[in-house]
Enzyme design. Sequence first.
Site, PDB file in Angstrom:
ATOM      1  N   TYR A 243       0.854  -1.189   0.000  1.00 54.75           N
ATOM      2  CA  TYR A 243       0.000   0.000   0.000  1.00 54.75           C
ATOM      3  C   TYR A 243       0.896   1.248   0.000  1.00 54.75           C
ATOM      4  O   TYR A 243       2.125   1.131  -0.007  1.00 54.75           O
ATOM      5  CB  TYR A 243      -0.976  -0.055   1.187  1.00 54.75           C
ATOM      6  CG  TYR A 243      -1.912  -1.236   1.055  1.00 54.75           C
ATOM      7  CD1 TYR A 243      -2.908  -1.241   0.082  1.00 54.75           C
ATOM      8  CD2 TYR A 243      -1.749  -2.376   1.830  1.00 54.75           C
ATOM      9  CE1 TYR A 243      -3.738  -2.352  -0.092  1.00 54.75           C
ATOM     10  CE2 TYR A 243      -2.578  -3.491   1.667  1.00 54.75           C
ATOM     11  CZ  TYR A 243      -3.572  -3.467   0.698  1.00 54.75           C
ATOM     12  OH  TYR A 243      -4.375  -4.562   0.511  1.00 54.75           O
TER      13      TYR A 243
ATOM     14  N   CYS B 228      -5.431 -21.659   3.812  1.00 55.98           N
ATOM     15  CA  CYS B 228      -5.859 -21.880   2.424  1.00 55.98           C
ATOM     16  C   CYS B 228      -6.217 -20.575   1.719  1.00 55.98           C
ATOM     17  O   CYS B 228      -6.377 -20.545   0.503  1.00 55.98           O
ATOM     18  CB  CYS B 228      -7.052 -22.832   2.386  1.00 55.98           C
ATOM     19  SG  CYS B 228      -8.572 -22.101   3.066  1.00 55.98           S
TER      20      CYS B 228
ATOM     21  N   CYS C 284      -6.406 -23.578  11.605  1.00 59.01           N
ATOM     22  CA  CYS C 284      -6.304 -22.926  10.286  1.00 59.01           C
ATOM     23  C   CYS C 284      -5.283 -23.655   9.408  1.00 59.01           C
ATOM     24  O   CYS C 284      -4.161 -23.921   9.841  1.00 59.01           O
ATOM     25  CB  CYS C 284      -5.871 -21.474  10.488  1.00 59.01           C
ATOM     26  SG  CYS C 284      -5.481 -20.587   8.981  1.00 59.01           S
TER      27      CYS C 284
END
Length: 362
Positions: A171, A346, A343
């Site tokens: 950013y 993915c 987790c």
Amino acid sequence: MSILFQPISIGSMVVKNRFVRSATHDYYGNPDGTISEEEVRMYKSLAENDVGLIITAFAYIQHPLGKAMINQNAFYSDDFIDGYKKIVDTVHPYGTKLIIQLVHAGRQTSPVITEGQKPVAPSAVAREEKRMPRELTEEEILQIIEDFIAAIVRAEATGCDGVQIHIAHGYLLSSFISPYTNRREDKWGGSIENRARIIKEIINGAKRKLSSDLSILVKLNSTDGFAGPEYLALEDVIYIARMTEELGVAAIEVSGGIQEAKNSISDVNIKNPEQEAYFQEAARVIKENIGIPVILVGGLRSFDVMEEVINSGKADMVALSRPFIKEPDLVRKLRDVKGKAACVSCNACFNPKGLYCYYKGE
Ligand SMILES: Cc1cc2nc3c(=O)[nH]c(=O)nc-3n(C[C@H](O)[C@H](O)[C@H](O)COP(=O)(O)O)c2cc1C
């Protein structure tokens, strides 16, 4: 007691444990950028499950060019104060600290998001064909500095514990520090001193205008995700880490990657401890060069790895994003049974339908 559950001082606050919820855009914001009830509920579920420090999803500080994604939270005017007050008032009773992350999208957005305007960047370096940003004028750079300062000062009115300036993931501010995206030949480009000037101006300006000891943190890219002399070098990152410490920054979260480098920010298929904590080496080097707390993010999944990165002096805190989407109660689980997060990294959670674990199994 494990180091993970011991308190730590950061700037003007004491955080009750070493767990940080890294900033995570949730796609649940109201279309006008204000905080939704869904978001307040989400932050509450993290606080009531003992996350010590929550960093909110990136909020953009300039409209419309600073906006990166749909349903992104905004913080470019006082109209957005009340929503954040609600989050602060919801999480504080649980002893959780709250930091507001602030961003300008720079080149990583599109005219569909920016009300038809061409994205801006330090230099006209295309992300991909047909996605050429426009080079910022000096006047526009000065305005962005003012807008960041105004947002930091505005944060005081929410009762939050601090802000985090987003200098990562490609950013605007991280595109200034990288020689790949910053090819300017004026005082905002070239040497690392020049590439980091915008950050120095923001922090100095904010420190002058703040009326409290609000903590200012940064999330800092340690790499662009590419090797080579045309990309961000670790020695430049160390320069910025030292500079921000001197300017009074309270803590540095170490991350890495720009969007062109695909999964370098949120690496996929993390299955074993060797794949975890993929910015730990950069964190170790940065920590060696500064005295303020270092927060490590990126692929932290198991109790043992988290404990080790702190005990070995590579970082002072661990930040997680994707694991808390699947398990908002992960801190409690780790305390009770150690083990690891469910987790599987993915990245199905990057979904405009809203923050949720969409994993369907192998
Ligand atoms: C859905 C999603 C949204 C994210 N939004 C942000 C954000 O707003 N600001 C930020 O600095 N990083 C953001 N990230 C990056 C994470 O904070 C984190 O740096 C990265 O996912 C690696 O940590 P993890 O392995 O624990 O997920 C986002 C990640 C995901 C998965």
